[in-house]
Design a protein around this motif. Structure first.
Motif, PDB file in Angstrom:
ATOM      1  N   ARG A  34      63.545  65.123  44.318  1.00 46.08           N
ATOM      2  CA  ARG A  34      64.851  64.490  44.418  1.00 46.08           C
ATOM      3  C   ARG A  34      65.297  63.997  43.041  1.00 46.08           C
ATOM      4  O   ARG A  34      64.463  63.674  42.182  1.00 46.08           O
ATOM      5  N   PRO A  35      66.577  63.922  42.811  1.00 50.97           N
ATOM      6  CA  PRO A  35      67.033  63.463  41.491  1.00 50.97           C
ATOM      7  C   PRO A  35      66.750  61.975  41.287  1.00 50.97           C
ATOM      8  O   PRO A  35      66.568  61.217  42.254  1.00 50.97           O
ATOM      9  N   ASN A  36      66.716  61.591  40.012  1.00 44.66           N
ATOM     10  CA  ASN A  36      66.613  60.178  39.676  1.00 44.66           C
ATOM     11  C   ASN A  36      67.964  59.509  39.915  1.00 44.66           C
ATOM     12  O   ASN A  36      69.018  60.153  39.841  1.00 44.66           O
ATOM     13  N   PRO A  37      67.981  58.195  40.186  1.00 49.11           N
ATOM     14  CA  PRO A  37      69.260  57.536  40.486  1.00 49.11           C
ATOM     15  C   PRO A  37      70.163  57.475  39.257  1.00 49.11           C
ATOM     16  O   PRO A  37      69.691  57.378  38.124  1.00 49.11           O
ATOM     17  N   PRO A  38      71.500  57.536  39.487  1.00 47.81           N
ATOM     18  CA  PRO A  38      72.432  57.356  38.370  1.00 47.81           C
ATOM     19  C   PRO A  38      72.304  55.940  37.792  1.00 47.81           C
ATOM     20  O   PRO A  38      71.730  55.037  38.414  1.00 47.81           O
ATOM     21  N   PHE A  39      72.869  55.747  36.610  1.00 44.16           N
ATOM     22  CA  PHE A  39      72.780  54.436  35.968  1.00 44.16           C
ATOM     23  C   PHE A  39      74.036  54.193  35.147  1.00 44.16           C
ATOM     24  O   PHE A  39      74.897  55.062  35.015  1.00 44.16           O
ATOM     25  N   ASP A  40      74.117  53.001  34.581  1.00 46.78           N
ATOM     26  CA  ASP A  40      75.220  52.587  33.718  1.00 46.78           C
ATOM     27  C   ASP A  40      76.567  52.729  34.435  1.00 46.78           C
ATOM     28  O   ASP A  40      77.478  53.409  33.958  1.00 46.78           O
ATOM     29  N   LEU A  41      76.708  52.089  35.631  1.00 42.90           N
ATOM     30  CA  LEU A  41      77.977  52.132  36.370  1.00 42.90           C
ATOM     31  C   LEU A  41      79.002  51.238  35.691  1.00 42.90           C
ATOM     32  O   LEU A  41      78.678  50.119  35.254  1.00 42.90           O
ATOM     33  N   ILE A  67      76.475  57.518  34.721  1.00 42.34           N
ATOM     34  CA  ILE A  67      75.707  58.548  34.008  1.00 42.34           C
ATOM     35  C   ILE A  67      74.651  59.067  34.982  1.00 42.34           C
ATOM     36  O   ILE A  67      73.881  58.286  35.545  1.00 42.34           O
ATOM     37  N   PRO A  68      74.576  60.414  35.212  1.00 41.20           N
ATOM     38  CA  PRO A  68      73.588  60.963  36.152  1.00 41.20           C
ATOM     39  C   PRO A  68      72.160  60.776  35.654  1.00 41.20           C
ATOM     40  O   PRO A  68      71.900  60.757  34.449  1.00 41.20           O
ATOM     41  N   GLY A  69      71.216  60.654  36.581  1.00 40.17           N
ATOM     42  CA  GLY A  69      69.806  60.642  36.257  1.00 40.17           C
ATOM     43  C   GLY A  69      69.263  62.063  36.190  1.00 40.17           C
ATOM     44  O   GLY A  69      69.994  63.057  36.349  1.00 40.17           O
ATOM     45  N   ASP A  70      67.964  62.185  35.961  1.00 44.94           N
ATOM     46  CA  ASP A  70      67.319  63.495  35.859  1.00 44.94           C
ATOM     47  C   ASP A  70      67.408  64.209  37.201  1.00 44.94           C
ATOM     48  O   ASP A  70      67.130  63.632  38.249  1.00 44.94           O
TER      49      ASP A  70
END
Length: 1321
Positions: free
Chosen positions: A641-648, A663-666
């Motif tokens: 599963r992808p890593n969570p987005p950040f910097d909202l 910003i999307p996560g890995d």
């Protein structure tokens, strides 16, 4: 003279009975036909009998009628003609009899009070309305009165009188305060039926100055207010303080404390009272008591029970409410008021009277010239109502004479009517409590037949299903209907068709050859007419290749097939469902002509897929399950599963929108397909996250729509093919401004929970939908189709409001509007609701039963008027039960069956009936509240059917030439048995059947002797019973005559072609000729009932044999399930048992028995299992461990005994314990005697004297057996002894403590091992 009266009465009864059997014509509800037929007037709409009008509005008195030609209207007022042309305020609506009295332009309602009656007249008669009493409503003001303050001592009772003004209709009373809030009521404080407010005992908190009684007058929509009433309650403490302040120190007087008091009744007064109520009304009985503590009220009916399902308790059980009362509810009702100090009671004697109600209301008659008919008017009431007749609105005694008419009490008998006999008759049933008036016309018509079904109408049905072909018709006299197939075909008859009374032709099972043209012919004495219709029988739709169960790996492709076959003239439509719902809106699902393909399968595609095929005539379906499993892993790449987005980040803040970026996560080797945005409302639902929107995986910003008055926080979740990421960290919060609500509550409904209320419910707005603080709802309602103003109320943030005092089941217009502190939401849409339902009042009428065959009947009934349903019509229930069998004449336990027919259906089929039986049925209408009254029981009978087979057939007493047959009657005769049929034929050695002989036997016989049969011959018998309908199923049996003792050979058989010419006979009608035989399956000899009894290594096989003597048997056996050849054992002689030996234990075997010389003749196989191998029963006990241990213990015990004997022989007759006792002479330690439980020296069993020193046993060498010496329990518990861990005994004997030593009876028993053990201490 009395004899003549009796004869005339019997003739009248006979005439009445014959007239009842004549059915009038039914006129179909065809608009074109009704426009053409002449018809007397019928009142279709009229105002209520007691009509209270609003004095501020125009008065509308309704009178609508139909007829052909259209009727004219006239009115009477207070019994005299009302000339509306002379009153400019009164007009009559065009083509109607409805009066409009103009009050709003200067007229006064009081001037038009009176009794009005409408007459509708045409050339065939005159119909009249009820007497309509017009009264304007009144809402007078309260009379002025000076109200003194009420000063009451705490604990006393109090009554606040309302005494509202007398209005029309009476007002609704309620108590409120100055803030327009209803005063709280309880068991202690409550409002009586008369409007007064009763206090069983007052408390300090009852002190207030704003007890206000309100009277609401619904007709004028006004509320009158009484002057406020002041109540001041003096508590005992304050009263004592006041007394103490005003008295000198020498005064000793003071207010007594609050004392508890037993109950007394405030209302009603006295011990008894009377109440009269009318049938069908609501009975309200009230008892309100004073007392401290507050009394509790209980109700009972003397000599009976309170009626179940109709009894309700209101006003904290102070009011007994019984709905829909009847004469059975008359009696004495007792209310009992009780508290801890006592009780009191009051008895109310209730008498239920009844205004007239219909038993049989007169019904319209449509007759042909020369026919007979009756009008019946039967009503009941208390007292019994009187019946009077009118003809065209004129009392029948002074009406023009009609020779075809004869009045006989509540019945008018018509004989040989003519067209001039047409008229409208009125029946009036009245007593002191009211009246009933019913119009019923007699319409004499002479009409040729008419067919109402359209010509060449096409009917289509599926093969093997019922086909119903209509032929709606009318004529006077009633036409006869005949059906033909084809234009020149023969008339249709027979059991393959069902002909219905309404002209419909039913083909129960339509076949391909049923296709064609059908002609319906209707004829009466005035003419003949025919009509042709078409029937097409279509092939059924079938799924010839159904979808199959599939297991597919994730990301694979899967296809389900659904190949169909259908009639070429029908166009099928194929629908696919997933888990009984529509397919997901996903491009991966490809629906083909005969398949469903799913591309790139994921876990959420797991489920059940259903193919449904529909045509205009039928529907079929088939389902299959799809299971999705994980794909095999690829070692080189790890998907996750992808890593969570950040910097909202929130930007562009507006009142109703905002921009969110992140910003999307890995993505972890699986591309992100989408982002899910969720929000939290920190103001209304903190901690709860809601779905906001979803955007493609390539997008990292989104413009979000916002709602007012919400404190937003956002988070983002990334999604790829593997799954969803963890949520991101929440964004910063953003609070939007307040605004008016944008929307109103949804799912607004109005459904009554009681017959006199309307419960308005809705789904409340969620927190963020309120758009601001102070969310409330404006609830509005008004009765539909009545010119009422909207009634509105503003309620708090709830989801329900109850409107009380509504009529039963009437439609209401309802709307609910949201509002907050900033204003109202948009105007809401209106919905239609209904006030509460009540049980239906009327039973279905004209119940008719048409018996189709011996097991099927069809029941018809007339629908009840919709107004009498008093609720949503759900359908009808038919209760039917078997009364008795007409053949057995024996009653049994009645088991009622119920069939429910949904909707406004007026007929139904009763399947599964028993032939030749008497049944009863009744019909009831059903609404949402329950069932209405039952129609009168209808009796019908089923015709005879064919019987079941005889219960048994036994053949006994075989001789050389005779057999005796005995039989039992059929379990289900299904009619009257008329005879039994016996058929029989011989069977020769080659299993050929001889000629068949038939005998008819009277039904009352139960046995028969057949004589002159051939000896040593097998016969086959066929036996059945017969009713007038036909023969039932047969029972068969075989038997053999015995062989001639002299050894006479059997009759010769001619080369397999038959028997010799030897004759045989069983009755004068029986004889034989040279028969011709045919080959049949050999029936005998036979081996049956092979049984086995198995042990470990052998089995006992037994069997039964039927056939020629001197057969040589053999037994074949083998291991069950094995392909090895059968092992064969020869049986010596003709025995029917054999023992198989040498079998393997715990093994399943198969076995069969055969006879030598008969090719392929064997018994059926039997399977048995030998017992399991058991361990050797000869156990060497010498090798058992427990036995060795036991022997060692015994040896040790013997050794100890020998040592003890040796020591005692050397030391003397006393134990060491005894020596110690003698040495110390301790009075607290005494010997125990044998008889009292204490120790003592051993003594002789005969003289109980002390033994001399050294004696060990009695002189006679006897040992007493009363007590056991080898029990350690007695010593261990009784003498303070104990064991070491190794099992050895510790301690000395100590007897019970006694005040004086005594020489007891010494034991004469042999020394025990325990005693010996103690000698070592």
């Amino acid at each position: 003279m009395m004899k003549k009266k009796s004869i005339s009465a019997s003739k009248a009864s006979l005439v009445f009975f014959l007239c009842q059997m004549i059915s009038a014509l039914d006129v179909p509800l065809d608009s074109k036909l009704l426009e053409e037929l002449s018809q007397p007037p019928t009142i279709t709409q009229q105002s209520p009998k007691d009509y209270i009008v609003d004095p501020r509005e125009n008065i509308v008195i309704q009178c609508e009628a139909k007829g052909k030609p259209p009727p004219s209207f006239s009115w009477t007022r207070n019994g005299t003609h009302f000339d509306i042309d002379k009153d400019e305020q009164v007009t009559m609506k065009p083509n109607s009899g409805t009066l409009v009295i103009n009050i709003m332009n200067g007229g006064k309602a009081e001037a038009y009070e009176g009794v009005y009656q409408c007459t509708a007249r045409n050339e065939r008669g005159a119909a009249i309305s009820n007497n309509i009493v017009i009264r304007p409503s009144r809402s007078p003001l309260w009379t002025k009165e000076k109200l003194e303050p009420n000063q009451v001592r705490e604990g006393d009772s109090l009554v606040l009188h309302c005494r509202p003004p007398v209005g029309l209709p009476p007002p609704i009373i309620f108590w409120m305060d100055n803030a327009f809030q209803r005063l709280p009521q309880s068991e202690r404080v409550s409002q009586g039926l008369n409007g007064d407010l009763y206090f069983s005992n007052v408390q300090p908190e009852d002190t207030r100055e704003d007890y206000i009684c309100y009277a609401r007058f619904n007709h004028t929509q006004t509320i009158q207010q009484k002057q406020p009433i002041s109540v001041k309650v003096f508590s005992m403490d304050s009263l004592n303080d006041t007394i103490a302040a005003n008295l000198s120190d020498t005064d000793i007087y003071g207010a007594k404390p609050v004392t508890e008091r037993p109950p007394i009744l405030l209302t009603p007064t006295g011990t008894t009272s009377n109440k009269v109520e009318l049938r069908g009304n609501v009975l309200l009985l009230e008892c309100i008591a004073a007392g401290l503590p507050t009394p509790v009220i209980r109700w009972i009916k003397e000599g009976g029970e309170l009626p179940a399902n109709r009894t309700f308790f209101e006003n904290f059980k102070k009011t007994l409410k019984i709905i829909d009362v009847s004469e059975a509810d008359s009696g004495n009702y007792k209310c009992i008021a009780r508290n801890i100090l006592g009780s009191t009671h009051h008895v109310i004697s209730v008498t239920v009277k009844a205004a007239p109600y219909w038993i049989t209301a007169p019904r319209n008659l449509v007759l042909s010239p020369g026919e007979d008919g009756t009008l019946i008017c039967r009503a009941n009431g208390n007292p019994k109502p009187s019946i009077s007749w009118l003809a065209n609105g004129v009392p029948i005694a002074i009406a023009p004479e009609d020779p075809s008419r004869k009045v006989d009490g509540d019945t008018i008998i018509f004989s040989a009517v003519q067209e001039r006999s047409s008229a409208v008759y009125q029946c009036n049933a009245s007593n002191e409590y009211g009246y009933l008036l019913a119009n019923a016309f007699v319409n004499v018509l002479a009409e040729p037949p008419r067919i109402l079904t359209p010509a060449n109408k096409l009917y289509q049905v599926i093969l093997d299903s019922p086909a119903l072909i209509d032929c709606a018709y009318f004529g006077s006299p009633k036409p006869e209907i005949e059906w033909f197939k084809g234009v020149k075909g023969s008339i249709l008859r027979g059991n393959e068709y069902v002909f219905h009374d309404n002209g419909t032709l039913e083909i129960p099972v339509a076949q391909k050859d049923s296709t064609g043209t059908y002609t319906c012919v209707a004829r009466n004495e005035l003419g003949k007419i025919q009509n042709e219709v078409q029937l097409e029988v279509k092939d059924p739709t079938m799924i010839i290749k159904q979808p199959e169960y599939k297991v597919i790996q994730r990301y694979g492709h899967v296809s389900f097939e659904c190949i169909i076959k259908h009639d070429s003239t029908l166009i099928p439509t194929v629908i696919w469902l997933k888990d009984n719902d529509e397919l997901p809106d996903d491009e991966r699902f490809l629906v083909g002509k005969d398949n469903l393909t799913i591309m790139n399968v994921t876990d959420k595609d797991d489920g059940t897929y259903t193919c449904i095929v529909n045509t205009t005539l039928d529907s079929v379906s088939a389902s299959a399950v799809l299971t999705v499993v994980a794909a095999p892993p690829t070692p080189a790449i790890i998907y996750a599963r992808p890593n969570p987005p950040f910097d909202l980040e929130l930007t562009g803040q507006l009142e109703r929108s905002i921009e969110l970026s992140w910003i999307p996560g890995d993505e972890n080797n699986s591309p992100i397909t989408s982002f899910v945005i969720e929000y939290e409302d920190g103001l209304h639902e903190p901690g709860v996250w809601h779905y906001q929107t979803e955007v493609p995986g390539s997008q990292t910003t989104v413009q979000l729509k916002l709602s007012p008055y919400v404190n937003y926080s956002f988070r983002v979740i990334a999604v790829n093919e593997i799954g969803r990421s963890q949520p991101s960290e929440p964004s910063e919060q953003y609070l939007t401004k307040s605004a008016n609500p944008d929307e109103n509550p949804s799912n607004v409904q109005g459904i009554g929970s009681e017959p006199d209320n309307l419960v308005i419910t809705w789904e409340s707005l969620k927190g963020f939908q309120s758009n601001g603080p102070g969310l409330q709802y404006k609830v509005s309602w008004r009765q539909k189709d009545v010119d009422d103003e909207w009634t509105s109320v503003v309620v708090a943030n709830v989801s329900k409001y109850i409107v009380s005092g509504t009529p039963t089941f009437v439609p209401y217009e309802i709307k609910v509007q949201a509002l907050n502190d900033l204003g109202y939401a948009p105007e809401p849409s209106e919905v239609i609701g209904h006030s509460g339902e009540d049980l239906p009042m009327v039973a279905p009428g004209n119940v008719q039963v048409h018996v189709i065959n011996s097991t099927l009947a069809k029941v018809h009934w007339d629908p009840v008027p919709l107004k009498s349903v008093r609720g949503h019509l759900q359908g009808y229930k038919v209760y039917y039960w078997k009364v008795q069998s007409l053949s057995r004449r024996s009653k049994r336990h009645i088991e009622k069956k119920i069939l429910t027919f949904r909707g406004n259906k007026t007929f139904g089929m009763l399947p599964g009936l028993e032939p030749y039986s008497s049944y009863k049925l009744n019909v009831r209408v059903v609404n949402g509240k329950g069932e209405g009254p039952a129609s009168p029981d209808k009796v019908f009978k089923t015709p005879e059917g064919v019987p079941s087979s005889p219960s048994f057939l036994k053949i006994t007493n075989p001789t050389l030439d005779s057999l005796t047959l005995e039989w039992g009657s059929p379990t289900h005769p299904n009619g009257v048995l008329i005879s039994y049929i016996l058929k029989f034929q011989p069977i020769n050695n080659t299993h050929e059947l001889g000629p068949l002989v038939e005998i008819r036997i009277p039904a009352n016989e139960s046995s028969l002797i057949l004589k002159n049969l051939n000896y040593s011959t097998r016969y086959k018998f066929y036996f059945n019973a017969q009713t007038s309908v036909g023969s039932g199923s047969q029972i068969t049996e075989e038997a053999v005559t015995i062989m001639d003792e002299a050894g006479i050979p059997r009759p010769a058989v001619g080369a397999g072609k038959g028997y010799s010419e030897t004759l045989f006979a069983t009755s004068p009608v029986m004889h034989t000729v040279r028969p011709t035989f045919y080959k049949v399956q050999p029936l005998y000899p036979r081996i049956r009932n092979v049984t086995t009894a198995a042990a470990e290594t052998y089995a006992n096989i037994s069997w039964e044999y039927e056939g020629p003597d001197h057969a040589n048997f053999y037994v074949e056996y083998g291991v069950a399930g094995s392909k090895e050849d059968w092992k064969k054992e020869i049986v010596n002689g003709s025995r029917s048992f054999f023992v198989l030996k040498g079998l393997t234990p715990g093994t399943a075997y198969k076995v069969r028995v055969g006879a030598e010389g008969l090719s392929g003749f064997r018994s059926s196989e039997d399977v048995f299992e030998t017992g399991p191998a058991m361990a050797s029963r000869q156990v060497d006990i010498a090798t058992q461990g427990w036995f060795i241990g036991l022997m060692c213990a015994v040896a040790l015990l013997i050794l100890i005994l020998l040592i003890v004997c040796f020591i005692r022989r050397n030391k003397g007759g006393k134990y060491p314990v005894k020596e110690k006792e003698d040495a110390h002479a301790d009075p607290e330690i005494q010997p125990m005697k044998e008889d009292d439980g204490t120790f003592g020296e051993y003594s002789d069993a005969e003289d109980h004297k002390p033994l001399k020193k050294g004696s060990r046993t009695p002189s006679d060498r006897t040992v007493k057996k009363e007590d056991s010496d080898d029990s350690l329990v007695d010593y261990g518990e009784g003498v303070n002894g104990q064991f070491n861990e190794d099992g050895s005994f510790i301690g000395q004997y100590s007897g019970k403590k006694e005040k004086e030593p005594a020489e007891g009876n010494e034991s004469s028993e042999a020394p025990s091992p325990v005693n010996a053990m103690n000698s070592f201490v």
